[in-house]
Design a protein around this motif. Structure first.
Motif, short mmCIF file in Angstrom:
data_model
loop_
_atom_site.label_atom_id
_atom_site.label_comp_id
_atom_site.label_asym_id
_atom_site.label_seq_id
_atom_site.Cartn_x
_atom_site.Cartn_y
_atom_site.Cartn_z
N ASN A 52 3.35 -1.80 -10.88
CA ASN A 52 4.39 -0.94 -10.29
C ASN A 52 4.06 0.53 -10.51
O ASN A 52 4.31 1.35 -9.62
CB ASN A 52 5.75 -1.27 -10.90
CG ASN A 52 6.24 -2.64 -10.51
OD1 ASN A 52 5.76 -3.21 -9.53
ND2 ASN A 52 7.17 -3.19 -11.27
N TYR A 55 1.51 1.38 -7.97
CA TYR A 55 2.09 1.54 -6.63
C TYR A 55 2.73 2.92 -6.47
O TYR A 55 2.66 3.51 -5.39
CB TYR A 55 3.10 0.45 -6.34
CG TYR A 55 2.50 -0.90 -6.06
CD1 TYR A 55 1.27 -1.01 -5.42
CD2 TYR A 55 3.15 -2.06 -6.42
CE1 TYR A 55 0.71 -2.25 -5.16
CE2 TYR A 55 2.60 -3.30 -6.16
CZ TYR A 55 1.38 -3.38 -5.53
OH TYR A 55 0.84 -4.61 -5.28
N CYS A 59 1.52 5.49 -3.66
CA CYS A 59 2.42 6.07 -2.65
C CYS A 59 2.23 7.58 -2.55
O CYS A 59 2.20 8.14 -1.46
CB CYS A 59 3.86 5.73 -2.98
SG CYS A 59 4.28 4.02 -2.69
#
Length: 115
Positions: A52, A55, A59
């Motif tokens: 996570n 990610y 992004c």
């Protein structure tokens, strides 16, 4: 709309990819910095899984890359339009005035100065 050759398309694609790489690197570093701050000051972020956290950084990188790629493409298009406008202006100038100015400059350079 102007006709675009394959070479121009390749050049534009390379320019956009260069912008994407620069933007992704810039914004990924911002994402790493933000992730470091969150890790240091936010207990809930420490409990997150590593994927996570990755990610979140990804992004940042993808968003920054797409933004910079778009900016580079706009700059590329503007340069192309400016170049086309300059060429057309030169053609129009030559059509209206011919080579009179260039010939006068050449004559001025050929004649010896009396000073």
């Amino acid at each position: 709309m102007r006709v675009v050759t394959n070479a121009e398309q390749e050049s534009a694609g390379r320019h956009a990819m260069k912008g994407f790489a620069i933007g992704a690197a810039q914004w990924a570093s911002v994402g790493v910095f933000a992730s470091g701050l969150l890790y240091a000051f936010a207990p809930w972020y420490k409990r997150q899984q590593t994927v996570n956290k990755f990610y979140i950084i990804m992004c940042f990188a993808l968003g920054g890359g797409s933004y910079k790629s778009d900016r580079y493409m706009v700059q590329f298009e503007r340069r192309g339009r400016a170049q086309t406008l300059d060429e057309e202006t030169k053609k129009r100038y030559e059509l209206l005035y011919g080579n009179a100015v260039a010939e006068e400059a050449k004559k001025a350079l050929e004649t010896p100065s009396t000073a």
